[in-house]
Design an enzyme around this catalytic site. Structure first.
Site, PDB file in Angstrom:
ATOM      1  N   LYS A  66       3.064  -9.924 -14.564  1.00  0.00           N
ATOM      2  CA  LYS A  66       2.839  -9.510 -13.281  1.00  0.00           C
ATOM      3  C   LYS A  66       2.544 -10.812 -12.260  1.00  0.00           C
ATOM      4  O   LYS A  66       1.774 -11.589 -12.680  1.00  0.00           O
ATOM      5  CB  LYS A  66       1.475  -8.707 -13.017  1.00  0.00           C
ATOM      6  CG  LYS A  66       1.067  -8.250 -11.967  1.00  0.00           C
ATOM      7  CD  LYS A  66      -0.382  -7.397 -12.035  1.00  0.00           C
ATOM      8  CE  LYS A  66      -0.599  -6.721 -10.843  1.00  0.00           C
ATOM      9  NZ  LYS A  66      -1.818  -6.274 -10.618  1.00  0.00           N
TER      10      LYS A  66
ATOM     11  N   LYS B  31      -8.691 -15.487  -5.857  1.00  0.00           N
ATOM     12  CA  LYS B  31      -8.894 -15.039  -7.585  1.00  0.00           C
ATOM     13  C   LYS B  31      -8.202 -16.147  -8.563  1.00  0.00           C
ATOM     14  O   LYS B  31      -8.080 -15.820  -9.693  1.00  0.00           O
ATOM     15  CB  LYS B  31      -7.984 -13.644  -7.653  1.00  0.00           C
ATOM     16  CG  LYS B  31      -8.814 -12.626  -7.050  1.00  0.00           C
ATOM     17  CD  LYS B  31      -8.359 -11.140  -7.428  1.00  0.00           C
ATOM     18  CE  LYS B  31      -9.118  -9.918  -6.673  1.00  0.00           C
ATOM     19  NZ  LYS B  31      -8.710  -8.647  -7.195  1.00  0.00           N
TER      20      LYS B  31
ATOM     21  N   TYR C 118       6.402   1.206  -8.038  1.00  0.00           N
ATOM     22  CA  TYR C 118       6.450   2.397  -6.922  1.00  0.00           C
ATOM     23  C   TYR C 118       7.655   2.979  -6.632  1.00  0.00           C
ATOM     24  O   TYR C 118       7.618   3.747  -5.948  1.00  0.00           O
ATOM     25  CB  TYR C 118       5.593   1.553  -5.767  1.00  0.00           C
ATOM     26  CG  TYR C 118       4.379   0.990  -5.898  1.00  0.00           C
ATOM     27  CD1 TYR C 118       3.013   1.745  -6.253  1.00  0.00           C
ATOM     28  CD2 TYR C 118       4.271  -0.696  -6.276  1.00  0.00           C
ATOM     29  CE1 TYR C 118       2.106   1.007  -6.435  1.00  0.00           C
ATOM     30  CE2 TYR C 118       3.170  -1.031  -6.650  1.00  0.00           C
ATOM     31  CZ  TYR C 118       1.860  -0.429  -6.650  1.00  0.00           C
ATOM     32  OH  TYR C 118       0.756  -1.058  -7.295  1.00  0.00           O
TER      33      TYR C 118
ATOM     34  N   GLU D  29      -1.756 -17.005 -23.065  1.00  0.00           N
ATOM     35  CA  GLU D  29      -2.611 -15.890 -22.560  1.00  0.00           C
ATOM     36  C   GLU D  29      -2.034 -14.758 -23.406  1.00  0.00           C
ATOM     37  O   GLU D  29      -2.620 -13.903 -23.986  1.00  0.00           O
ATOM     38  CB  GLU D  29      -2.481 -15.655 -21.073  1.00  0.00           C
ATOM     39  CG  GLU D  29      -3.414 -16.487 -20.140  1.00  0.00           C
ATOM     40  CD  GLU D  29      -4.833 -16.105 -20.124  1.00  0.00           C
ATOM     41  OE1 GLU D  29      -5.137 -15.154 -21.216  1.00  0.00           O
ATOM     42  OE2 GLU D  29      -5.794 -16.754 -19.502  1.00  0.00           O
TER      43      GLU D  29
ATOM     44  N   SER E 139       2.862  -4.232  -5.562  1.00  0.00           N
ATOM     45  CA  SER E 139       2.856  -3.696  -4.167  1.00  0.00           C
ATOM     46  C   SER E 139       3.769  -4.611  -3.194  1.00  0.00           C
ATOM     47  O   SER E 139       4.453  -3.893  -2.335  1.00  0.00           O
ATOM     48  CB  SER E 139       1.547  -3.434  -3.706  1.00  0.00           C
ATOM     49  OG  SER E 139       0.892  -4.583  -3.682  1.00  0.00           O
TER      50      SER E 139
ATOM     51  N   LYS F 203      -1.041 -12.764 -15.601  1.00  0.00           N
ATOM     52  CA  LYS F 203      -1.208 -12.102 -14.295  1.00  0.00           C
ATOM     53  C   LYS F 203      -1.514 -13.395 -13.296  1.00  0.00           C
ATOM     54  O   LYS F 203      -2.494 -14.043 -13.562  1.00  0.00           O
ATOM     55  CB  LYS F 203      -2.453 -11.091 -14.265  1.00  0.00           C
ATOM     56  CG  LYS F 203      -2.668 -10.631 -12.811  1.00  0.00           C
ATOM     57  CD  LYS F 203      -3.491  -9.526 -12.679  1.00  0.00           C
ATOM     58  CE  LYS F 203      -3.878  -9.133 -11.228  1.00  0.00           C
ATOM     59  NZ  LYS F 203      -4.923  -7.947 -11.323  1.00  0.00           N
TER      60      LYS F 203
ATOM     61  N   ARG G 191      -4.552  -4.293  -1.962  1.00  0.00           N
ATOM     62  CA  ARG G 191      -5.967  -4.463  -1.710  1.00  0.00           C
ATOM     63  C   ARG G 191      -6.084  -3.333  -0.384  1.00  0.00           C
ATOM     64  O   ARG G 191      -7.284  -2.959  -0.425  1.00  0.00           O
ATOM     65  CB  ARG G 191      -6.201  -5.685  -1.592  1.00  0.00           C
ATOM     66  CG  ARG G 191      -6.178  -6.713  -2.876  1.00  0.00           C
ATOM     67  CD  ARG G 191      -6.700  -7.986  -2.953  1.00  0.00           C
ATOM     68  NE  ARG G 191      -5.945  -8.812  -4.031  1.00  0.00           N
ATOM     69  CZ  ARG G 191      -6.187 -10.203  -4.141  1.00  0.00           C
ATOM     70  NH1 ARG G 191      -6.393 -10.582  -2.955  1.00  0.00           N
ATOM     71  NH2 ARG G 191      -5.501 -10.895  -5.192  1.00  0.00           N
TER      72      ARG G 191
HETATM   73  C1  PBG Z   1      -6.740  -5.690  -9.415  1.00  0.00           C
HETATM   74  C2  PBG Z   1      -5.375  -5.097  -9.442  1.00  0.00           C
HETATM   75  C3  PBG Z   1      -4.366  -5.629  -8.624  1.00  0.00           C
HETATM   76  C4  PBG Z   1      -3.203  -4.948  -8.874  1.00  0.00           C
HETATM   77  C5  PBG Z   1      -3.425  -4.363 -10.020  1.00  0.00           C
HETATM   78  N1  PBG Z   1      -4.629  -4.151 -10.242  1.00  0.00           N
HETATM   79  C6  PBG Z   1      -4.670  -6.648  -7.324  1.00  0.00           C
HETATM   80  C7  PBG Z   1      -5.228  -7.705  -7.629  1.00  0.00           C
HETATM   81  O1  PBG Z   1      -5.539  -8.508  -8.604  1.00  0.00           O
HETATM   82  O2  PBG Z   1      -6.028  -8.304  -6.670  1.00  0.00           O
HETATM   83  C8  PBG Z   1      -2.064  -5.371  -7.962  1.00  0.00           C
HETATM   84  C9  PBG Z   1      -1.126  -4.230  -7.919  1.00  0.00           C
HETATM   85  C10 PBG Z   1      -0.116  -4.198  -7.045  1.00  0.00           C
HETATM   86  O3  PBG Z   1      -0.212  -5.321  -6.091  1.00  0.00           O
HETATM   87  O4  PBG Z   1       1.000  -3.549  -6.771  1.00  0.00           O
HETATM   88  N2  PBG Z   1      -7.604  -5.519 -10.681  1.00  0.00           N
END
Ligand code: PBG
Length: 322
Positions: free
Chosen positions: A247, A216, A312, A232, A273, A194, A204
């Site tokens: 991701k 992050k 989505y 990982e 997203s 990720k 968010r």
């Molecule tokens: C956080 C989390 C995130 C997403 C899924 N779980 C955002 C982040 O890591 O800040 C993102 C999913 C998306 O953008 O569709 N645990």
């Protein structure tokens, strides 16, 4: 000329015969956002035509998805502001919104496969995925809470828990917790590679989990790295992950392919997203044909090697695939 590749593109019939990538409803997971209340369906401004649902409305939506052939969902719960704290206490509440949603969806739709997000960001005042002390995200304390959180999801009826936090050692901790509770058929979908990505921006807003400080990058991966993704994934598989995830999807198609080639577990890609919003925004402006853009991008994720796509666009894809 001895070689004419265009022969195999002459008409639709031959193109279909030789097509290498087939997208199917079986590949898709639909994210579902849950909110408190009843009879609520709110459109999300940064994700046009995508909604947050109260549990009763979510059940209706899940039934529709199931009837369309989408048999798996990934649940996220929007924690109410007054329940947030620095420890993410609400995340492990057996009667929390997530846990209730799992139980109610499970009993209303027994055959749907329920995956659940495991991370502290929606529950933490800071918006970070872990417990924070002096602006530092504490790994091991967070892992303890995450494994307890995963346990409450599993006890509520989740089929698979999906830790999205990127703490070290959380897969082993969750697996151990599940084994101790004899929850031996609950799976783990590990967000293994990720990346620290700008494409999570709209998400968010959905859960009101914007950061109160920093970024992050001390836990999510640096977009410049490839070998780190392999490491990982290797670790997560050795710790007991059933499925591994890359991701976001589109900027990381090379990583998806590499993981698919190297490992013998199913590979999932999260079409996130921001990747959704980009297509929505450009097509609203008339700059892209929305349907073609959806089909081309999701097909490319499958072609790159993803066995499973969280998107989505899951529902839109049903008619497009036809
Ligand atoms: C956080 C989390 C995130 C997403 C899924 N779980 C955002 C982040 O890591 O800040 C993102 C999913 C998306 O953008 O569709 N645990």
């Amino acid at each position: 000329m001895l070689q004419r590749p265009r022969i195999l593109r002459k008409n639709r019939a031959i193109r279909e015969l030789i097509s290498e990538t087939i997208l199917s409803p079986n590949d898709l997971v639909a994210p579902i956002f849950i909110i408190e209340g009843e009879n609520k369906k709110e459109e999300i401004p940064s994700l046009p035509n995508y909604f947050r649902y109260s549990i009763d409305k979510a059940i209706e939506e899940v039934k529709i998805l199931f009837s369309l052939g989408i048999k798996s969902i990934l649940l996220f719960a929007k924690c109410e502001d007054h329940l947030k704290d620095i420890l993410g206490t609400e995340a492990t509440n057996q009667n929390g919104l997530m846990q209730r949603a799992i139980r109610e969806i499970r009993s209303a739709c027994p055959d749907i496969y329920i995956m659940t997000d495991v991370a502290l960001d929606p529950y933490s005042i800071s918006g970070h995925d872990g417990i924070v002390e002096n602006e530092e995200i504490l790994n091991d304390k967070t892992v303890e809470v995450l494994s307890q959180m995963a346990l409450t999801h599993a006890l509520s009826g989740a089929d698979m828990v999906a830790p999205s936090d990127m703490m070290d050692g959380r897969i082993a901790a969750i697996r151990t917790k599940l084994e101790e509770a004899e929850l031996t058929n609950v799976g783990i979908l590990a967000y293994s590679a990720k990346y620290a990505s700008c494409f999570y921006g709209p998400f968010r807003d959905v859960l009101n989990s914007n950061l109160s400080f920093g970024d992050k990058k001390t836990y999510q991966m640096d977009p410049r790295n490839r070998l780190e993704a392999i490491r990982e994934v290797e670790l997560d598989i050795s710790e007991g992950a059933d499925i591994v995830m890359v991701k976001p999807a589109l900027s990381y198609l090379d990583i998806i392919r590499e993981i698919k080639n190297r490992f013998n577990v199913p590979v999932c890609a999260y079409h996130v997203s921001g990747e959704y919003s980009m297509i929505k925004a450009a097509s609203e402006k008339g700059w892209l044909n929305e349907k073609d853009a959806i089909l081309e991008t999701t097909t490319s994720i499958k072609r790159a090697g993803a066995d499973i796509i969280i998107t989505y666009f899951a529902k839109d894809l049903i008619s497009l695939i036809d």
